[in-house]
Motif scaffolding. Structure first.
Motif, mmCIF file in Angstrom:
data_model
loop_
_atom_site.group_PDB
_atom_site.id
_atom_site.type_symbol
_atom_site.label_atom_id
_atom_site.label_comp_id
_atom_site.label_asym_id
_atom_site.label_seq_id
_atom_site.Cartn_x
_atom_site.Cartn_y
_atom_site.Cartn_z
ATOM 1 N N ILE A 48 -47.606 7.986 -5.093
ATOM 2 C CA ILE A 48 -48.640 8.503 -5.996
ATOM 3 C C ILE A 48 -49.958 7.782 -5.766
ATOM 4 O O ILE A 48 -51.030 8.399 -5.794
ATOM 5 N N TYR A 52 -52.536 10.767 -4.757
ATOM 6 C CA TYR A 52 -53.276 11.484 -5.810
ATOM 7 C C TYR A 52 -54.663 11.895 -5.341
ATOM 8 O O TYR A 52 -55.211 12.911 -5.790
ATOM 9 N N THR A 53 -55.256 11.114 -4.425
ATOM 10 C CA THR A 53 -56.581 11.489 -3.914
ATOM 11 C C THR A 53 -56.520 12.711 -3.003
ATOM 12 O O THR A 53 -57.554 13.312 -2.718
ATOM 13 N N PHE A 55 -55.373 15.413 -3.899
ATOM 14 C CA PHE A 55 -55.675 16.526 -4.794
ATOM 15 C C PHE A 55 -57.147 16.532 -5.206
ATOM 16 O O PHE A 55 -57.528 17.311 -6.081
ATOM 17 N N LYS A 153 -63.855 8.575 -1.996
ATOM 18 C CA LYS A 153 -62.608 8.462 -2.750
ATOM 19 C C LYS A 153 -61.952 7.096 -2.640
ATOM 20 O O LYS A 153 -61.129 6.741 -3.496
ATOM 21 N N GLU A 394 -53.613 10.566 3.039
ATOM 22 C CA GLU A 394 -53.510 10.993 1.645
ATOM 23 C C GLU A 394 -52.957 12.406 1.537
ATOM 24 O O GLU A 394 -52.255 12.728 0.571
ATOM 25 N N SER A 397 -49.167 12.096 1.740
ATOM 26 C CA SER A 397 -48.608 11.631 0.462
ATOM 27 C C SER A 397 -48.667 12.728 -0.598
ATOM 28 O O SER A 397 -47.731 12.884 -1.393
ATOM 29 N N ALA A 398 -49.767 13.494 -0.620
ATOM 30 C CA ALA A 398 -49.858 14.617 -1.565
ATOM 31 C C ALA A 398 -48.793 15.665 -1.258
ATOM 32 O O ALA A 398 -48.185 16.238 -2.175
ATOM 33 N N MET A 401 -45.534 14.540 -2.634
ATOM 34 C CA MET A 401 -45.470 14.769 -4.080
ATOM 35 C C MET A 401 -45.129 16.220 -4.389
ATOM 36 O O MET A 401 -44.326 16.515 -5.286
#
Length: 425
Positions: A48, A52-53, A55, A153, A394, A397-398, A401
């Motif tokens: 996370i 999260y960045t 998104f 970001k 990122e 990772s997104a 998720m």
């Protein structure tokens, strides 16, 4: 030397030792659960924290003057002139209105690199589709470049290196103060396919590819698996052949998934000549991999039906086929569905067998059918994670998720169905 303790004292001492062992065993169990939960929590925090960045997007909003002299464009309806025009010039002019000191050609190049590489294409498409807008000023929003987005970001984050020059960083800060550069929800992540530029990349193509692949898997694996389970449990004679089949089904459930990829490569692509990197072949491979799980869970569900149900049906004159199809299978269906959903969740998270059949290709367009080139969500995450650009870290990772959300939802659906439809005898 004899023990002088009384029998009651001996029993009390023995009970104390037994209780101490039980408390130690409970403590070990609690410690094991705590370690597992800590590792899971650490994993989620890391995913996370990095994802999260993904998104979030960074955009640049500018007032673009569509000046033909600046763009070297006299007739916007002429395809040849459109191909030769300079559509980056009005973007640079708009940026210079906020950064007036950037006048040299080198400074203009540095300034233009704050906007994504597809910015000029957006200006060209606007002029091409609306030639009557020539000579007017239009407010347009562009994606920031990958380096600009990473800085906006992740400024101050040690895991991300800033690749902007000091001058560019100063310009970005000034543009942020003026509200020219802003951050918002990254809608492109769910509306586009893959791209060479992280700021334009999305997972829609991978999600659609996963959906098409799972449809093929479910259509093949569920009926075949249920039929095999019903035959083995209700109709097959108990002999060495059926014992051999049962042992091999259990062994297939433990075979590494990459073996099924090799099988699909050799049979479906090599022998049958099917196209590579399509959901149809991917679904066939995953169906083979999922079949043992569905068969085993379906047989367990059939065994859970009480014998009294069969005896009662046979007692009123039902045939063997009617007993199975009208009574046993409907009562076992909740367990079959639960096992099938868990098998589908397992198939959704598979990567290795799909890599071998070519679903690792770079796919930009969203697939529209089962024979269109496609990729799946785990493979898309693999491609992004192995990319050198920081923006893809990122995004990977997104994507994880999103994949975990699908997996949790499918497992939650299986649990809900089991609780909702199960019957207590």
């Amino acid at each position: 030397m004899t023990d002088q303790r009384s029998p009651a004292e001996i029993v009390r001492q023995s009970l104390k030792r037994r209780y101490r062992k039980e408390r130690r065993f409970r403590a070990y169990g609690v410690l094991a659960i705590a370690i597992a939960l800590s590792a899971l929590l650490l994993l989620f925090v890391d995913i996370i924290g990095k994802g999260y960045t993904g998104f979030i997007k960074a955009t640049v909003t500018l007032d673009i003057t569509l000046d033909g002299d600046v763009m070297y464009l006299e007739d916007p309806t002429d395809p040849e002139e459109l191909s030769m025009a300079d559509f980056s010039a009005p973007i640079i002019r708009a940026l210079q209105s906020h950064i007036p000191e950037a006048q040299s050609r080198a400074e203009q190049r540095e300034l233009s690199r704050l906007v994504g590489t597809y910015g000029p294409n957006k200006v060209r498409d606007l002029v091409k589709d609306n030639p009557e807008l020539m000579g007017t000023t239009q407010t347009m929003t562009f994606h920031a470049s990958d380096r600009t987005a990473v800085y906006v970001k992740h400024a101050g984050d040690a895991d991300y290196s800033v690749k902007l020059s000091e001058q560019q960083i100063e310009w970005v800060e000034r543009l942020r103060e003026k509200g020219v550069i802003e951050t918002s929800f990254n809608d492109k992540l769910f509306t586009t396919g893959d791209s060479r530029e992280p700021t334009y990349a999305g997972i829609l193509g991978a999600i659609v590819g996963s959906l098409l692949t799972l449809i093929v898997t479910l259509v093949i694996a569920f009926p075949v698996g249920v039929a095999a389970a019903v035959y083995l449990e209700e109709f097959a004679p108990k002999n060495r052949w059926t014992d051999f089949i049962e042992v091999n089904i259990n062994n297939l459930a433990a075979v590494p998934s990459i073996i099924f990829g090799l099988l699909g490569l050799a049979v479906f692509i090599g022998l049958f000549g099917m196209p590579r990197s399509v959901p149809l072949v991917g679904g066939l491979v995953l169906a083979l991999m999922t079949l043992p799980t569905i068969i085993i869970s379906s047989r367990a569900a059939i065994k859970s039906v009480p014998p009294s149900i069969r005896e009662a049906a046979e007692g009123i004159g039902a045939s063997k086929m009617q007993v199975v199809l009208h009574h046993v299978v409907p009562l076992a269906m909740p367990g079959m569905m639960t096992g099938s959903i868990i098998g589908m969740a397992q198939a959704l998270g598979e990567t290795a067998p799909l890599l071998l059949i070519g679903m690792v290709a770079f796919i930009v367009d969203v697939p529209e059918g089962f024979l269109d080139s496609a990729t799946v969500l785990p493979v898309q995450i693999y491609l992004w994670a192995s990319s050198a650009e920081q923006g893809f870290i990122e995004l990977a990772s997104a994507g994880i998720m999103v994949l975990l959300t699908f997996l949790f939802s499918m497992n939650a659906l299986a649990i809900w169905l089991r609780k909702r439809l199960e019957r207590r005898w």
